[in-house]
Design a protein around this motif. Sequence first.
Motif, PDB file in Angstrom:
ATOM      1  N   THR A 169      12.395   1.008   1.023  1.00  0.00           N
ATOM      2  CA  THR A 169      11.154   0.274   1.300  1.00  0.00           C
ATOM      3  C   THR A 169       9.910   0.985   0.788  1.00  0.00           C
ATOM      4  O   THR A 169       8.920   0.324   0.483  1.00  0.00           O
ATOM      5  N   GLU A 170       9.944   2.307   0.714  1.00  0.00           N
ATOM      6  CA  GLU A 170       8.740   3.021   0.258  1.00  0.00           C
ATOM      7  C   GLU A 170       9.084   4.267  -0.539  1.00  0.00           C
ATOM      8  O   GLU A 170      10.095   4.918  -0.274  1.00  0.00           O
ATOM      9  N   LYS A 201      -1.781  -1.253   1.682  1.00  0.00           N
ATOM     10  CA  LYS A 201      -0.605  -1.902   2.296  1.00  0.00           C
ATOM     11  C   LYS A 201      -0.833  -3.407   2.370  1.00  0.00           C
ATOM     12  O   LYS A 201       0.088  -4.198   2.190  1.00  0.00           O
ATOM     13  N   GLN A 202      -2.073  -3.804   2.702  1.00  0.00           N
ATOM     14  CA  GLN A 202      -2.369  -5.240   2.784  1.00  0.00           C
ATOM     15  C   GLN A 202      -2.205  -5.875   1.404  1.00  0.00           C
ATOM     16  O   GLN A 202      -1.657  -6.973   1.284  1.00  0.00           O
ATOM     17  N   ILE A 203      -2.649  -5.179   0.344  1.00  0.00           N
ATOM     18  CA  ILE A 203      -2.481  -5.687  -1.026  1.00  0.00           C
ATOM     19  C   ILE A 203      -0.987  -5.811  -1.338  1.00  0.00           C
ATOM     20  O   ILE A 203      -0.540  -6.826  -1.880  1.00  0.00           O
ATOM     21  N   ALA A 204      -0.202  -4.788  -0.968  1.00  0.00           N
ATOM     22  CA  ALA A 204       1.245  -4.812  -1.226  1.00  0.00           C
ATOM     23  C   ALA A 204       1.900  -5.976  -0.484  1.00  0.00           C
ATOM     24  O   ALA A 204       2.783  -6.658  -1.012  1.00  0.00           O
ATOM     25  N   LEU A 205       1.445  -6.212   0.753  1.00  0.00           N
ATOM     26  CA  LEU A 205       2.010  -7.296   1.561  1.00  0.00           C
ATOM     27  C   LEU A 205       1.638  -8.661   0.964  1.00  0.00           C
ATOM     28  O   LEU A 205       2.494  -9.549   0.829  1.00  0.00           O
ATOM     29  N   ASN A 206       0.365  -8.816   0.576  1.00  0.00           N
ATOM     30  CA  ASN A 206      -0.075 -10.073  -0.049  1.00  0.00           C
ATOM     31  C   ASN A 206       0.710 -10.332  -1.332  1.00  0.00           C
ATOM     32  O   ASN A 206       1.048 -11.477  -1.648  1.00  0.00           O
ATOM     33  N   PHE A 261       3.720  -9.749  -1.918  1.00  0.00           N
ATOM     34  CA  PHE A 261       4.994 -10.387  -1.592  1.00  0.00           C
ATOM     35  C   PHE A 261       4.812 -11.861  -1.242  1.00  0.00           C
ATOM     36  O   PHE A 261       5.714 -12.661  -1.433  1.00  0.00           O
ATOM     37  N   LYS A 262       3.643 -12.199  -0.699  1.00  0.00           N
ATOM     38  CA  LYS A 262       3.431 -13.578  -0.229  1.00  0.00           C
ATOM     39  C   LYS A 262       2.960 -14.506  -1.343  1.00  0.00           C
ATOM     40  O   LYS A 262       3.200 -15.698  -1.285  1.00  0.00           O
ATOM     41  N   ILE A 263       2.248 -13.952  -2.334  1.00  0.00           N
ATOM     42  CA  ILE A 263       1.668 -14.861  -3.336  1.00  0.00           C
ATOM     43  C   ILE A 263       2.294 -14.739  -4.720  1.00  0.00           C
ATOM     44  O   ILE A 263       2.080 -15.615  -5.541  1.00  0.00           O
ATOM     45  N   SER A 286      15.174  -2.675  -4.799  1.00  0.00           N
ATOM     46  CA  SER A 286      15.038  -2.916  -3.365  1.00  0.00           C
ATOM     47  C   SER A 286      13.568  -2.827  -2.946  1.00  0.00           C
ATOM     48  O   SER A 286      13.068  -3.656  -2.181  1.00  0.00           O
ATOM     49  N   TYR A 287      12.865  -1.836  -3.483  1.00  0.00           N
ATOM     50  CA  TYR A 287      11.436  -1.650  -3.208  1.00  0.00           C
ATOM     51  C   TYR A 287      10.633  -2.895  -3.611  1.00  0.00           C
ATOM     52  O   TYR A 287       9.642  -3.249  -2.969  1.00  0.00           O
ATOM     53  N   GLY A 309      11.956  -5.839  -3.544  1.00  0.00           N
ATOM     54  CA  GLY A 309      12.504  -6.957  -2.771  1.00  0.00           C
ATOM     55  C   GLY A 309      13.460  -7.827  -3.560  1.00  0.00           C
ATOM     56  O   GLY A 309      13.602  -9.019  -3.274  1.00  0.00           O
ATOM     57  N   LYS A 335      -2.648 -20.144  -0.791  1.00  0.00           N
ATOM     58  CA  LYS A 335      -1.537 -19.295  -0.347  1.00  0.00           C
ATOM     59  C   LYS A 335      -2.052 -18.456   0.823  1.00  0.00           C
ATOM     60  O   LYS A 335      -2.820 -17.508   0.618  1.00  0.00           O
ATOM     61  N   THR A 353      -2.120 -15.704   3.530  1.00  0.00           N
ATOM     62  CA  THR A 353      -1.489 -14.382   3.628  1.00  0.00           C
ATOM     63  C   THR A 353      -1.623 -13.747   5.014  1.00  0.00           C
ATOM     64  O   THR A 353      -0.773 -12.951   5.413  1.00  0.00           O
ATOM     65  N   ILE A 397     -10.266  -6.576   2.272  1.00  0.00           N
ATOM     66  CA  ILE A 397      -9.863  -5.582   1.272  1.00  0.00           C
ATOM     67  C   ILE A 397     -11.030  -5.229   0.346  1.00  0.00           C
ATOM     68  O   ILE A 397     -11.158  -4.096  -0.103  1.00  0.00           O
ATOM     69  N   LEU A 451       5.529  -5.297   5.867  1.00  0.00           N
ATOM     70  CA  LEU A 451       5.910  -5.129   4.459  1.00  0.00           C
ATOM     71  C   LEU A 451       7.409  -4.849   4.354  1.00  0.00           C
ATOM     72  O   LEU A 451       8.112  -5.455   3.529  1.00  0.00           O
ATOM     73  N   LYS A 489      10.989  -6.669   2.540  1.00  0.00           N
ATOM     74  CA  LYS A 489      11.905  -5.980   1.627  1.00  0.00           C
ATOM     75  C   LYS A 489      13.338  -5.972   2.135  1.00  0.00           C
ATOM     76  O   LYS A 489      14.274  -5.906   1.352  1.00  0.00           O
ATOM     77  N   GLY A 512       6.096 -16.315   3.241  1.00  0.00           N
ATOM     78  CA  GLY A 512       6.537 -16.146   1.850  1.00  0.00           C
ATOM     79  C   GLY A 512       7.555 -17.174   1.400  1.00  0.00           C
ATOM     80  O   GLY A 512       8.365 -16.898   0.510  1.00  0.00           O
TER      81      GLY A 512
END
Lengths: 193, 193
Positions: free
Chosen positions: A72-73, A137-142, A144-146, A174-175, A177, B70, B72, B84, B141, B145, B177
């Motif tokens: 994951t990281e 982290k919020q950017i990384a999470l977004n 995945f969503k967009i 895996s990192y 997804g 989208k 988030t 952000i 996050l 994953k 997602g």
Amino acid sequence: MDASNDLLLAYLQQNNLFSEMDAQQLIALAPIQHFKKGTILLKEGQRSKAEYFVLKGCLRAYYMVDGEEKTTEFYSEFEPVSPICIAKNEPSDYYLTCLEDAILIVSDASIQQDAFEQLPNLKNICLQMTEQILAQKQIALNNFKINSPEQRYLNLLDSNPALIQRVPQYQLASYLGITPQSLSRLRNRLIKK
Amino acid sequence: MDASNDLLLAYLQQNNLFSEMDAQQLIALAPIQHFKKGTILLKEGQRSKAEYFVLKGCLRAYYMVDGEEKTTEFYSEFEPVSPICIAKNEPSDYYLTCLEDAILIVSDASIQQDAFEQLPNLKNICLQMTEQILAQKQIALNNFKINSPEQRYLNLLDSNPALIQRVPQYQLASYLGITPQSLSRLRNRLIKK
């Protein structure tokens, strides 16, 4: 002063985080340790209070899901590592290992408290650093969503190309997804473009 | 004291964050504003320094991707909202709107600095709160994953069942997602189980 301290001093000076005097004081307080590649710093089910700051090397966090590692990281130079189990005050859900030989500051709440008392500006720096990492982290999470897996790979290529060279491809998949097969197909598609 | 202040006081007391006196002082410093459902707090391309703390209501963050919203993030009672664009010091990539009528503390770096000076313990509380939210974001996050969409939905049902009732399903799908069609199929599958 040994080479580990030089790494920390260079980082502190480069980022103008402290005066020369305060930087020397922080270095005197920071418990720096060396770890061999493959060292397990934290296991699933283990309680730990240890937090890290990477001076050199790369760490990896992974879950064991149905007998399979799910990475994951990754944490590399000048990234702080605060395992979730500390904030949750529960046993860890995942493993944390050294993907390479590593030089780390190893800290905990009590060491931090001492440092906060001796270096009044350190708390401001920690708050700012934590806010910056929260935004990342919020950017990384977004992401995945967009974004599609392909776009996520392209974003990583843009933001951290060194990581792609540095870590095994099945862990990178895996990192991101996705499966290793999907990552391989995706890279072949991009090469042909 | 009006009802908005009561909301904040109840939160501060419930969590033992401050002494009664400090809580009253924080309330006197906190600029509370009321917003109507549908108010856009932040637009894509806009620079903003405003941070929020939700006392009542629900906010939504969304990107416009190829003409499609989208979603988030959702932010509801007693969650801080730090766009952000502040950490990155760049124009915003996304929109932030009031999904319901909302009562918010509206703050910025200068207001926070004043509050930090008058309430020495506030910085510790902000650091702890930011660390807790960082852990939550890391969990969210990792959830993307290591888990399937169905497991992500079940995790949300477990961690925040009220949100599922509170927000439109097409926004919830995007937040998880997945497409609205996938969410609908997934819910039907789970009902049959």
